[in-house]
Design a protein around this motif. Sequence first.
Motif, mmCIF file in Angstrom:
data_model
loop_
_atom_site.group_PDB
_atom_site.id
_atom_site.type_symbol
_atom_site.label_atom_id
_atom_site.label_comp_id
_atom_site.label_asym_id
_atom_site.label_seq_id
_atom_site.Cartn_x
_atom_site.Cartn_y
_atom_site.Cartn_z
ATOM 1 N N UNK A 23 0.806 -1.209 0.000
ATOM 2 C CA UNK A 23 0.000 0.000 0.000
ATOM 3 C C UNK A 23 0.844 1.266 0.000
ATOM 4 N N UNK A 24 2.031 1.191 0.581
ATOM 5 C CA UNK A 24 2.821 2.401 0.775
ATOM 6 C C UNK A 24 3.705 2.723 -0.419
ATOM 7 N N UNK A 25 3.956 1.727 -1.239
ATOM 8 C CA UNK A 25 4.947 1.900 -2.282
ATOM 9 C C UNK A 25 4.319 2.376 -3.579
ATOM 10 N N UNK A 26 4.702 3.546 -4.018
ATOM 11 C CA UNK A 26 4.339 4.039 -5.340
ATOM 12 C C UNK A 26 5.636 4.290 -6.097
ATOM 13 N N UNK A 27 5.763 3.693 -7.259
ATOM 14 C CA UNK A 27 7.023 3.711 -7.994
ATOM 15 C C UNK A 27 6.805 4.240 -9.398
ATOM 16 N N UNK A 28 7.597 5.221 -9.784
ATOM 17 C CA UNK A 28 7.617 5.697 -11.163
ATOM 18 C C UNK A 28 8.893 5.203 -11.823
ATOM 19 N N UNK A 29 8.729 4.415 -12.853
ATOM 20 C CA UNK A 29 9.858 3.804 -13.553
ATOM 21 C C UNK A 29 10.310 4.717 -14.688
ATOM 22 N N UNK A 30 11.573 5.042 -14.694
ATOM 23 C CA UNK A 30 12.162 5.892 -15.728
ATOM 24 C C UNK A 30 12.556 4.990 -16.909
ATOM 25 N N UNK A 31 11.924 5.203 -18.057
ATOM 26 C CA UNK A 31 12.090 4.332 -19.229
ATOM 27 C C UNK A 31 12.720 5.134 -20.373
ATOM 28 N N UNK A 56 -2.859 -2.811 -13.403
ATOM 29 C CA UNK A 56 -2.773 -3.996 -12.543
ATOM 30 C C UNK A 56 -2.256 -3.685 -11.147
ATOM 31 N N UNK A 57 -1.602 -2.545 -10.986
ATOM 32 C CA UNK A 57 -1.053 -2.175 -9.674
ATOM 33 C C UNK A 57 -1.854 -1.070 -9.003
ATOM 34 N N UNK A 58 -3.045 -0.779 -9.531
ATOM 35 C CA UNK A 58 -3.853 0.329 -9.009
ATOM 36 C C UNK A 58 -3.031 1.627 -9.014
ATOM 37 N N UNK A 59 -2.283 1.819 -10.090
ATOM 38 C CA UNK A 59 -1.443 3.011 -10.296
ATOM 39 C C UNK A 59 -0.305 3.145 -9.289
ATOM 40 N N UNK A 60 0.088 2.039 -8.673
ATOM 41 C CA UNK A 60 1.281 2.079 -7.812
ATOM 42 C C UNK A 60 2.555 2.015 -8.653
ATOM 43 N N UNK A 61 2.452 1.432 -9.851
ATOM 44 C CA UNK A 61 3.576 1.376 -10.789
ATOM 45 C C UNK A 61 3.243 2.236 -11.999
ATOM 46 N N UNK A 253 11.367 -3.644 -5.302
ATOM 47 C CA UNK A 253 9.913 -3.576 -5.298
ATOM 48 C C UNK A 253 9.324 -4.513 -4.244
ATOM 49 N N UNK A 254 8.140 -4.179 -3.794
ATOM 50 C CA UNK A 254 7.420 -5.078 -2.890
ATOM 51 C C UNK A 254 7.053 -6.354 -3.638
ATOM 52 N N UNK A 255 6.769 -7.443 -2.931
ATOM 53 C CA UNK A 255 6.366 -8.681 -3.610
ATOM 54 C C UNK A 255 5.165 -8.483 -4.530
ATOM 55 N N UNK A 256 4.219 -7.631 -4.120
ATOM 56 C CA UNK A 256 3.028 -7.401 -4.935
ATOM 57 C C UNK A 256 3.377 -6.717 -6.253
ATOM 58 N N UNK A 257 4.275 -5.740 -6.188
ATOM 59 C CA UNK A 257 4.638 -5.026 -7.412
ATOM 60 C C UNK A 257 5.550 -5.869 -8.299
ATOM 61 N N UNK A 258 6.398 -6.680 -7.685
ATOM 62 C CA UNK A 258 7.176 -7.632 -8.484
ATOM 63 C C UNK A 258 6.242 -8.562 -9.249
#
Length: 344
Positions: A23-31, A56-61, A253-258
């Motif tokens: 729930x706490x982790x929000x990650x923006x990936x630089x591509x 799929x990540x509810x906008x956490x990724x 990443x958290x297990x959920x985001x992985x």
Amino acid sequence: MRLMTAKQSLFGLVLGIASSLGLAQEVTLKVHHFWPPGAMPPTRILQPWCDKIAADSANKLKCQIFPAMQLGGSPPQLIDQAKDGVVDIVFTLPGYTAGRFPIMEVFELPFMTNSAEAAARAAWDYYGKYASKEFTGLKPLMFSTHDEGYLHSREKQIKSMADLKGMKLRAPTRQTNKLLASLGATPVSMPLPGVADAVSKGTIDGFALPWEVIPSVKLHEMVKYHTETDPSRPALYSAVFILAMNQAKYDSLSPELKAVIDRNSGAQLSQHAGRIWDESQAVGRKPAMDRGNVFYTVPAAEVDQWIKASHPLYDDWVADMDKRGLPGKQMLQDAQALLAKYKK
């Protein structure tokens, strides 16, 4: 003091629970990639993938995409930008760094296949069996190849090996350079962004490229002649693409985001990308047809002569693998078997 300590402990506990639930982790990936923004691969493969992991990540990724080398460097440096953590993900060709990923080069040998979808599926399986050590520090998310590679020239139609003699032609990878040399041309190694300038200045007489990418850099407007090969034979060449993530970033990443990354990557994404590349061929070809450019299909008998002339590249690749202590012949046979399996 005790109250403060208790509050700190409670805060830490809440954070820990939130983190464990993802729930706490929000990650923006630089591509980062080298194509212009409107090109097919970033618009039809990369952006939909980014949209999918966000959903799929509810906008956490989320992805922050930088096209056309906006973050600096040159296309051959992309793979190290991901490996070193300068960016989180790159979309590029391992073959832009000549000789660094020789195992995966098996899919860049000439006349291997004319199906990008089959090649993408084969390449993913082959990576898992033979090539994972080549990508230390990286987490490959996808392998693919483009649609069939052809030759495009400015002032002379290429119909035979005799026509290739002395022509300066751009090639994307080490194996394609060797292919053009084996057919009598003078290869010029060059990533995509440099091709338009080189053609316009006459530095090169033409280039090896698939149809898919040509309209995005308007190369159909800079040449008049296009040389395709008889469809009953495998394509002249293919180049391997990779979508690769920094391993340390993935590990953080958290297990959920992985799990979100894993569900949307690998064999399924590779197959999807290959299918899109195959579908893109007709669309990429149309602007050259509409412009009235001249097309020629090399007949099967002549293609067979090209295949024969370039066959020593297979022997060279096997010998190179053998020198590295690897079973070169078996590796080549496995690549060919995977291509045949997935073409059915």
